[in-house]
Write an enzyme that holds these catalytic residues in place. Structure first.
Site, PDB file in Angstrom:
ATOM      1  N   LYS A 176       0.838  -1.208   0.000  1.00  0.00           N
ATOM      2  CA  LYS A 176       0.000   0.000   0.000  1.00  0.00           C
ATOM      3  C   LYS A 176       0.868   1.251   0.000  1.00  0.00           C
ATOM      4  O   LYS A 176       0.691   2.148  -0.830  1.00  0.00           O
ATOM      5  CB  LYS A 176      -0.932   0.006   1.222  1.00  0.00           C
ATOM      6  CG  LYS A 176      -1.927   1.143   1.187  1.00  0.00           C
ATOM      7  CD  LYS A 176      -2.438   1.520   2.542  1.00  0.00           C
ATOM      8  CE  LYS A 176      -1.911   2.888   2.941  1.00  0.00           C
ATOM      9  NZ  LYS A 176      -2.304   3.345   4.243  1.00  0.00           N
ATOM     10  N   ASP A 195      -6.510   0.808   0.577  1.00  0.00           N
ATOM     11  CA  ASP A 195      -6.612   1.226   1.981  1.00  0.00           C
ATOM     12  C   ASP A 195      -8.017   0.886   2.472  1.00  0.00           C
ATOM     13  O   ASP A 195      -8.784   0.201   1.770  1.00  0.00           O
ATOM     14  CB  ASP A 195      -6.271   2.725   2.128  1.00  0.00           C
ATOM     15  CG  ASP A 195      -7.395   3.611   1.619  1.00  0.00           C
ATOM     16  OD1 ASP A 195      -8.284   3.110   0.891  1.00  0.00           O
ATOM     17  OD2 ASP A 195      -7.401   4.806   1.958  1.00  0.00           O
TER      18      ASP A 195
END
Ligand code: SF4
Length: 278
Positions: A176, A195
């Site tokens: 991420k 996310d």
């Protein structure tokens, strides 16, 4: 009387008459058995094309989602304030389990005091902890930031690397964070940022059924054209903050409403799919 005019006499055996009578009866029975006359069926209707099964990943549906997101969030970008790849990396590590608003309150002072990886690398974790305490998980984040700064100095000449495999070698950096830095700073679409907002919204939109973030990223990389990966993630994050919130999403204002069958919609003009859960 000429021979041809003599009326025909019935056969003595009666055989010819029986055959004739049977022929009449057969003919009558055949006519009576015709279904068109006896049942009076309605005229056959024109054959219709079979209905296509709903496919949430159909390219035309995905195109519509992207088009409407472009219309609603034309300028979507990363909300973390930064002026360099290092600042973006630090802010992204700090944003784990924390809001971007909170991180943006912490980083101006932090970057004023410690502007480069060299400054971070010279710190002890206990010295950094008070500066980042309000972002949560500050002990782990402090250790990760200092270790990442040291690795950037020793392995990458003080520059944040611009490749996925190198970024993933930095402590505290998973896909991420690497995708945020690569997409936002280096403009490299190497993957899709997943996310909490991307997780929730993309499951509601049935763009994925997975709950593991790496599998979700793979699903999105298949469903979304590569040139939209960076922008799509920013737009979905904005959408998750503004309308498609975790509780009580504002479906009545949502531009994706009639494309969305989420089980927890607050207003709907289309059937709900129990499997489309956040
Ligand atoms: S209709 Fe509601 S649940 Fe669906 S994407 Fe929009 S805000 Fe989210």
């Amino acid at each position: 009387m000429p021979r041809g005019l003599i009326p025909r006499q019935p056969a003595k055996s009666g055989r010819a008459d029986r055959v004739r009578q049977a022929g009449v009866q057969l003919k009558k029975r055949t006519v009576a058995a015709s279904p068109a006359k006896s049942l009076r069926l309605p005229p056959a209707s024109k054959p219709t094309a079979p209905r296509k099964a709903y496919d949430p990943l159909a390219p035309q549906r995905t195109r519509q989602i992207l088009h409407r997101l472009d219309g609603r969030y034309p300028q979507a970008t990363c909300a973390l304030h930064h002026k360099s790849a290092w600042e973006l990396l630090v802010a992204t590590i700090l944003s784990a389990q924390c809001t971007d608003v909170r991180v943006n309150m912490v980083t101006p002072d932090l970057f004023r005091k410690y502007p480069t990886p060299r400054h971070f690398a010279a710190l002890q974790p206990q010295g950094l902890e008070p500066e980042i305490r309000s972002t949560g998980f500050f002990r782990n984040k402090s250790k990760s930031l200092i270790a990442a700064a040291k690795k950037v100095l020793t392995d990458f000449g003080g520059q944040v690397p611009g490749e996925m495999e190198n970024l993933l070698t930095l402590p505290g950096v998973a896909r991420k964070t690497a995708n945020v830095v690569l997409g936002t700073w280096f403009h490299k679409p190497e993957g899709v940022v997943v996310d909490t907002h991307v997780y929730r919204v993309c499951r509601r939109l049935e763009l994925t059924k997975n709950s593991d973030s790496q599998k979700i990223e793979q699903d999105l990389m298949r469903a979304i054209p590569r040139e939209k990966w960076i922008e799509f993630a920013h737009q979905i994050i904005w959408h998750g903050r503004q309308l498609c919130t975790a509780r009580s999403p504002k479906c009545a204002q949502c531009p994706l409403e009639n494309l969305c069958h989420a089980a927890d919609k607050t207003w709907s003009t289309v059937p709900i799919h129990p499997s489309a859960k956040p």
